[in-house]
Scaffold this active site. Structure first.
Site, PDB file in Angstrom:
ATOM      1  N   LYS A 156       0.827  -1.208   0.000  1.00  0.00           N
ATOM      2  CA  LYS A 156       0.000   0.000   0.000  1.00  0.00           C
ATOM      3  C   LYS A 156       0.862   1.259   0.000  1.00  0.00           C
ATOM      4  O   LYS A 156       1.714   1.441   0.871  1.00  0.00           O
ATOM      5  CB  LYS A 156      -0.897  -0.006   1.238  1.00  0.00           C
ATOM      6  CG  LYS A 156      -1.976   1.035   1.231  1.00  0.00           C
ATOM      7  CD  LYS A 156      -2.917   0.809   2.404  1.00  0.00           C
ATOM      8  CE  LYS A 156      -4.040   1.819   2.347  1.00  0.00           C
ATOM      9  NZ  LYS A 156      -5.005   1.628   3.415  1.00  0.00           N
ATOM     10  N   GLY A 206       6.403   1.271   5.800  1.00  0.00           N
ATOM     11  CA  GLY A 206       7.326   0.319   5.174  1.00  0.00           C
ATOM     12  C   GLY A 206       7.453   0.518   3.676  1.00  0.00           C
ATOM     13  O   GLY A 206       8.549   0.464   3.118  1.00  0.00           O
ATOM     14  N   CYS A 207       6.343   0.769   3.022  1.00  0.00           N
ATOM     15  CA  CYS A 207       6.356   0.961   1.568  1.00  0.00           C
ATOM     16  C   CYS A 207       7.077   2.248   1.193  1.00  0.00           C
ATOM     17  O   CYS A 207       7.758   2.318   0.166  1.00  0.00           O
ATOM     18  CB  CYS A 207       4.929   0.960   1.024  1.00  0.00           C
ATOM     19  SG  CYS A 207       4.100  -0.634   1.261  1.00  0.00           S
ATOM     20  N   THR A 208       6.951   3.263   2.043  1.00  0.00           N
ATOM     21  CA  THR A 208       7.636   4.531   1.794  1.00  0.00           C
ATOM     22  C   THR A 208       9.148   4.353   1.904  1.00  0.00           C
ATOM     23  O   THR A 208       9.893   4.784   1.021  1.00  0.00           O
ATOM     24  CB  THR A 208       7.131   5.610   2.772  1.00  0.00           C
ATOM     25  OG1 THR A 208       5.731   5.807   2.548  1.00  0.00           O
ATOM     26  CG2 THR A 208       7.874   6.920   2.578  1.00  0.00           C
ATOM     27  N   ALA A 221      10.453   2.402  -1.131  1.00  0.00           N
ATOM     28  CA  ALA A 221      10.467   3.229  -2.344  1.00  0.00           C
ATOM     29  C   ALA A 221      11.567   4.286  -2.286  1.00  0.00           C
ATOM     30  O   ALA A 221      12.235   4.549  -3.295  1.00  0.00           O
ATOM     31  CB  ALA A 221       9.102   3.892  -2.545  1.00  0.00           C
TER      32      ALA A 221
END
Length: 154
Positions: free
Chosen positions: A41, A46-48, A51
């Site tokens: 998401k 974590g995804c930030t 990325a």
């Protein structure tokens, strides 16, 4: 969940990126290997971090002719906000119906905070120019994912 492994043929796909442009795996493979990474998401911690790590090594990946494709079930508009806020310099692709995630075998049952639900498992694949998975990456932390990727190409 039947996840692709090293040596498997990657399913060809075409999805919209954060700028509503059509991006195909085949078109990217014509330029060199492709990192296809799945994340749950946009704009979550974590995804930030994951990325941002890839953003910060983009020049090194470019020098190796590696294209980065991040795939999540987020709609295009959410991907654009995420990309803009984090100054991301690679394609984020919208897989709202999770068809591509299913094809790669990364959509399945997950558990988080005592709840069970279906979602994307955080896994990455290097797809070689012949369309085969050359690396299946499943052991990493979000903060060092980019280092794991670079290490594969040393």
């Amino acid at each position: 969940m039947n996840t692709l492994k090293t040596g498997d043929t990657a399913p060809l796909f075409t999805l919209q990126n954060q700028f509503n442009e059509t991006i195909s795996l085949q078109g990217c493979l014509d330029k060199g290997p492709v990192l296809v990474y799945f994340y749950p998401k946009a704009s979550t911690p974590g995804c930030t971090v994951q990325a941002q790590g890839l953003r910060d090594i983009k020049q090194q990946l470019d020098n190796l002719n590696i294209t980065v494709l991040g795939i999540s079930p987020d709609p295009v508009a959410k991907l654009q906000k995420f990309s803009d806020k984090q100054a991301l310099n690679f394609h984020l692709l919208s897989d709202e119906d999770h068809a591509v995630a299913d094809a790669f075998g990364v959509w399945g049952e997950k558990k988080f905070m005592g709840k069970t639900f279906d979602g994307i498992h955080r896994l990455s694949f290097i797809v070689g120019t012949e369309g085969k998975v050359t690396q299946f990456i499943n052991k990493f932390k979000t903060k060092d994912h980019h280092e794991v990727i670079l290490e594969l190409f040393k």
